[in-house]
Design a protein around this motif. Structure first.
Motif, PDB file in Angstrom:
ATOM      1  N   MET A  11      -8.164 -82.285 -58.237  1.00 32.92           N
ATOM      2  CA  MET A  11      -7.438 -81.648 -57.722  1.00 32.92           C
ATOM      3  C   MET A  11      -7.956 -79.929 -57.588  1.00 32.92           C
ATOM      4  N   VAL A  13      -6.481 -75.853 -56.932  1.00 29.41           N
ATOM      5  CA  VAL A  13      -5.481 -75.266 -56.810  1.00 29.41           C
ATOM      6  C   VAL A  13      -5.983 -73.812 -56.420  1.00 29.41           C
ATOM      7  N   CYS A  38      -2.298 -76.886 -53.263  1.00 31.82           N
ATOM      8  CA  CYS A  38      -3.302 -77.882 -54.179  1.00 31.82           C
ATOM      9  C   CYS A  38      -3.806 -78.572 -52.955  1.00 31.82           C
ATOM     10  N   TYR A  92      -1.918 -76.586 -62.205  1.00 33.93           N
ATOM     11  CA  TYR A  92      -2.652 -77.826 -62.068  1.00 33.93           C
ATOM     12  C   TYR A  92      -1.690 -78.979 -62.360  1.00 33.93           C
ATOM     13  N   SER A  95       0.578 -79.617 -59.469  1.00 34.08           N
ATOM     14  CA  SER A  95      -0.273 -80.182 -58.411  1.00 34.08           C
ATOM     15  C   SER A  95      -0.356 -81.679 -58.603  1.00 34.08           C
TER      16      SER A  95
END
Length: 116
Positions: A11, A13, A38, A92, A95
């Motif tokens: 991921m 962000v 994200c 994070y 997300s």
């Protein structure tokens, strides 16, 4: 261990940050993070442009107050005036949660079925 838990890029962000920092003895840093977005990834890429970004719905603004020595008294008035509440928030983790990828930390262990 990386292979055991199938670790890798998951991921990215991004957000717009406005930061303010005092220069006094007890340094205070205040940041406002807006437009948190994200994007799920599979390769280690740090670019912040392109398509596929999803904005966090209902997040509004994330305000962080950091200080080096002790909690400044004047912050009590600001917190009270705006009715702020202390809350843990990980951009994070939120997300990952939003993307439905909560399985990211589960190790992929081969399953062996034994017939008896």
């Amino acid at each position: 261990y990386v292979k055991t838990i199938n670790a890798g890029p998951m991921m990215k962000v991004r957000y717009n940050r406005f930061a303010f920092e005092g220069k006094g003895k007890n340094r205070v840093r205040v940041t406002f993070d807006r437009q948190i977005a994200c994007k799920a990834v599979t390769t280690p890429d740090v670019s912040l442009n392109g398509s596929g970004w999803q904005y966090h719905p209902g997040t509004g603004v994330v305000l962080e107050i950091k200080f080096t020595d002790k909690y400044p008294q004047w912050l009590n008035q600001v917190v009270s005036m705006f009715n702020l509440r202390r809350q843990s928030f990980s951009k994070y983790a939120r997300s990952i949660e939003q993307s439905g990828m909560l399985h990211f930390c589960a190790p992929q262990v081969p399953i062996r079925i034994v017939n008896r």
